[in-house]
Write a protein that holds these residues in place. Structure first.
Motif, short mmCIF file in Angstrom:
data_model
loop_
_atom_site.label_atom_id
_atom_site.label_comp_id
_atom_site.label_asym_id
_atom_site.label_seq_id
_atom_site.Cartn_x
_atom_site.Cartn_y
_atom_site.Cartn_z
N THR A 157 0.84 -1.20 0.00
CA THR A 157 0.00 0.00 0.00
C THR A 157 0.87 1.25 0.00
N ASP A 166 -6.67 1.99 6.92
CA ASP A 166 -6.36 1.56 5.55
C ASP A 166 -5.75 2.68 4.74
N SER A 167 -5.01 2.28 3.71
CA SER A 167 -4.61 3.20 2.67
C SER A 167 -4.70 2.46 1.34
N GLU A 168 -4.65 3.21 0.25
CA GLU A 168 -4.81 2.60 -1.07
C GLU A 168 -3.63 1.71 -1.41
N LEU A 169 -3.88 0.74 -2.26
CA LEU A 169 -2.79 -0.08 -2.76
C LEU A 169 -1.84 0.77 -3.60
N SER A 194 -9.07 -5.41 -1.58
CA SER A 194 -8.63 -4.95 -2.90
C SER A 194 -7.69 -5.95 -3.55
N GLY A 210 -9.76 -2.94 3.84
CA GLY A 210 -9.78 -2.57 2.43
C GLY A 210 -8.61 -3.07 1.62
N ARG A 211 -7.40 -3.02 2.18
CA ARG A 211 -6.23 -3.41 1.39
C ARG A 211 -6.23 -4.91 1.08
#
Length: 200
Positions: free
Chosen positions: A14, A27-30, A63, A59-60
């Motif tokens: 991420t 969470d953080s984005e991939l 995803s 979320g990670r």
């Protein structure tokens, strides 16, 4: 009870991983590289005769499973007990901003490592093992891909290896590779570490 084989996989990297920020149960984005990594890995995972994906509900992990499942096309079960360790007051901070003496003291506690307001590694191990044993009851005789977090994988494997979870212990496995755990009769046993995946 039928034998169930779990293949443990850490989520794709991420943005916070790259920035060395503590995610815990946030969470953080991939990262941009994640899609290509997952697309390259999926055909190899397909050679494991998987029946289902068991996935952390963060979320990670979701995803990562979603990208893999463009190719694998497997049913997915979300499992909150496979979340990363809760890091309490450390969540969202950069590792460089945690006082070194606080990190040293926490790591020296081994299984009792417990950031203020968070949970211990022993807590993570207990909930993750219960999740896998329950999943084995529902998936007897099948192979299951488990998309989860480094802290969860370490807790499960280090317990099966009989480790004290201390910084003096050398690494036991590569967190970026697939790890195998077997469940039979309600008991987890260690399979193969750093699995050599079938080539498509």
């Amino acid at each position: 009870m039928s034998r169930c084989v779990f293949y443990l996989l850490r989520h794709a990297p991420t943005l916070w991983n790259l920035d060395k920020r503590i995610q815990g149960q946030w969470d953080s984005e991939l990262a941009p590289v994640a899609t290509a990594q997952c697309e390259a890995l999926a055909p190899q995972l397909a050679g494991l005769a998987l029946a289902r994906i068991l996935c952390s509900d963060l979320g990670r992990a979701k995803s990562t499973a979603g990208i893999l499942n463009r190719s694998l096309r497997l049913p997915v079960t979300l499992e909150k007990r496979l979340r990363e360790q809760h890091y309490g007051d450390w969540t969202g901070k950069h590792w460089r901003d945690i006082p070194p003496e606080a990190i040293a003291a926490a790591e020296a506690a081994g299984w009792s490592f417990h950031p203020t307001g968070g949970e211990s590694r022993a807590d993570v191990r207990q909930r993750a093992e219960h999740a896998l044993i329950d999943a084995a009851k529902a998936n007897g005789g099948r192979n299951v891909l488990v998309v989860t977090h480094q802290g969860v994988i370490k807790a499960v494997l280090y317990h099966l290896l009989g480790r004290a979870y201390l910084p003096s212990e050398p690494p036991a496995f590569d967190p970026n590779r697939v790890q195998e755990v077997v469940c039979q009769g309600g008991q987890l046993t260690l399979g193969r570490l750093d699995l050599e995946l079938p080539q498509p």
